[in-house]
Design an enzyme around this catalytic site. Structure first.
Site, PDB file in Angstrom:
ATOM      1  N   GLY A  28      -1.283   5.899   9.916  1.00 43.36           N
ATOM      2  CA  GLY A  28      -1.536   7.124   9.167  1.00 43.36           C
ATOM      3  C   GLY A  28      -2.500   8.026   9.906  1.00 43.36           C
ATOM      4  N   GLU A  54       1.445  -4.173   4.463  1.00 46.89           N
ATOM      5  CA  GLU A  54       0.504  -3.078   4.334  1.00 46.89           C
ATOM      6  C   GLU A  54      -0.456  -3.379   3.187  1.00 46.89           C
ATOM      7  OE1 GLU A  54       1.428   1.599   3.935  1.00 46.89           O
ATOM      8  OE2 GLU A  54       1.799   0.268   2.276  1.00 46.89           O
ATOM      9  N   LYS A  88       1.890  11.654   6.416  1.00 42.26           N
ATOM     10  CA  LYS A  88       1.467  11.862   5.022  1.00 42.26           C
ATOM     11  C   LYS A  88       1.470  13.341   4.652  1.00 42.26           C
ATOM     12  CE  LYS A  88      -0.890   7.469   4.966  1.00 42.26           C
ATOM     13  NZ  LYS A  88      -1.963   6.640   4.442  1.00 42.26           N
ATOM     14  N   ASN A  99       2.985   7.866  10.156  1.00 48.67           N
ATOM     15  CA  ASN A  99       3.149   8.347   8.783  1.00 48.67           C
ATOM     16  C   ASN A  99       2.191   9.533   8.645  1.00 48.67           C
ATOM     17  OD1 ASN A  99       3.331   8.796   6.084  1.00 48.67           O
ATOM     18  ND2 ASN A  99       2.517   6.805   5.438  1.00 48.67           N
ATOM     19  N   SER A 115      -5.028   1.464   8.315  1.00 47.08           N
ATOM     20  CA  SER A 115      -6.201   1.762   9.153  1.00 47.08           C
ATOM     21  C   SER A 115      -6.066   1.291  10.603  1.00 47.08           C
ATOM     22  CB  SER A 115      -7.473   1.168   8.539  1.00 47.08           C
ATOM     23  OG  SER A 115      -7.741   1.805   7.313  1.00 47.08           O
ATOM     24  N   HIS A 118       5.861   2.801  -0.201  1.00 47.28           N
ATOM     25  CA  HIS A 118       4.477   2.902   0.284  1.00 47.28           C
ATOM     26  C   HIS A 118       3.509   2.721  -0.895  1.00 47.28           C
ATOM     27  CE1 HIS A 118       0.821   4.444   2.041  1.00 47.28           C
ATOM     28  NE2 HIS A 118       1.382   4.256   3.224  1.00 47.28           N
TER      29      HIS A 118
HETATM   30  P1  PGA Z   1      -3.819   4.723   7.516  1.00 50.39           P
HETATM   31  O1  PGA Z   1      -2.404   4.785   6.787  1.00 50.39           O
HETATM   32  O2  PGA Z   1      -3.534   4.361   8.946  1.00 50.39           O
HETATM   33  O3  PGA Z   1      -4.402   6.101   7.371  1.00 50.39           O
HETATM   34  O4  PGA Z   1      -4.597   3.680   6.813  1.00 50.39           O
HETATM   35  C1  PGA Z   1      -1.486   3.775   7.020  1.00 50.39           C
HETATM   36  C2  PGA Z   1      -0.390   3.810   6.028  1.00 50.39           C
HETATM   37  O5  PGA Z   1      -0.522   4.406   4.990  1.00 50.39           O
HETATM   38  O6  PGA Z   1       0.648   3.243   6.265  1.00 50.39           O
END
Ligand code: PGA
Length: 261
Positions: free
Chosen positions: A241, A171, A15, A13, A220, A101
């Site tokens: 992410g 999540e 983002k 992702n 994370s 999300h």
């Molecule tokens: P992150 O994002 O790995 O930066 O925590 C994960 C997500 O939003 O699905």
């Protein structure tokens, strides 16, 4: 070897990152470098860039990775300023789309009914939804109730024949983009969440169909925790992410999942 349909999924992702065509191209070169000469028998890799990069990703030659989007609207076409339709996504090479999300639930006030419409529209257009089920800090205590409610609302009207095309991502909102190790679920936390989702699927679709639905983890995920959070917990993959922005680390995670099937 696993059947293709049951491959594990490692989803980037991306983002709101890759701020220019130049940054995008650099990233894609990085992915080319880390996938060169490699075969992925057990894992499907999916990259979900911002909309503006979908055309660039479509033209990109690397066929070892699938393309996905980070959001979609529920209508195919028309007067919906600022929205992107599932038909557009399909025509720009997407086979997957992230829906629900927690960042969209929080920042855009997207609700379960919106997510349900998006799932229906994506499926109608041959796109597999990646449904994020989350709970915020306040919900942590009653996590399983919150998850059940989201599953019920978001999957309302989804038939037996369609559910296996949906990927469910557990999540926990409190674990997303966190640098605090106390804000990471344990293997047991993730196993319990998986069980809640499985129970829902078995109760609503029966055990045989429930087996075919992939349940993944997001929040994370990093090189140092993927074994505990995603592999030892029996998850079918990961939504990544921050760590997906570094092709080298992203690929190491893919390989850990690939080699632990
Ligand atoms: P992150 O994002 O790995 O930066 O925590 C994960 C997500 O939003 O699905």
């Amino acid at each position: 070897m696993l059947k293709k349909s049951m491959k594990k999924l490692v989803i980037a992702n991306l983002k709101m990152n890759l701020l220019s065509p130049a940054e995008r191209d650099l990233y894609l070169k990085g992915i080319d470098r880390v996938t060169a000469g490699k075969k992925f028998e057990n894992t499907e890799i999916i990259l979900c860039p911002p909309f503006v990069h979908l055309e660039g990703f479509k033209k990109w030659k690397n066929r070892k990775v699938a393309r996905g989007a980070q959001n979609v609207f529920w209508e195919d076409k028309g007067s919906f300023t600022g929205e992107i339709s599932p038909k557009m996504l399909k025509n720009f090479g997407c086979d997957y789309v992230i829906v629900g999300h927690s960042e969209r639930r929080k920042n855009i006030r997207e609700n379960d009914q919106d997510v349900n419409l998006k799932i229906m529209a994506a499926l109608k257009n041959g796109i597999k939804p990646i449904l994020c089920i989350s709970e915020d800090d306040n919900q942590k205590e009653t996590e399983s109730n919150a998850m059940m409610e989201q599953l019920q609302n978001c999957l309302n009207g989804i038939s037996d024949g369609k559910i296996e095309n949906i990927i469910i991502c557990y999540e926990p909102a409190w674990a997303i983009s966190s640098n605090n190790p106390d804000h990471l679920p344990t293997t047991n936390d993730v196993m319990s969440a998986r069980l809640v989702i499985k129970k829902f699927l078995v109760a609503n679709y029966g055990a045989k169909i429930a087996e075919k639905v992939r349940i993944i983890y997001g929040g994370s995920v990093a090189l140092g925790n993927v074994t505990n959070i995603c592999i030892n917990s029996g998850m079918d993959g990961a939504l990544i992410g921050k760590e997906s922005l570094t092709p080298g680390n992203f690929m190491k995670i893919v390989e850990m999942i690939e080699n632990n099937c």
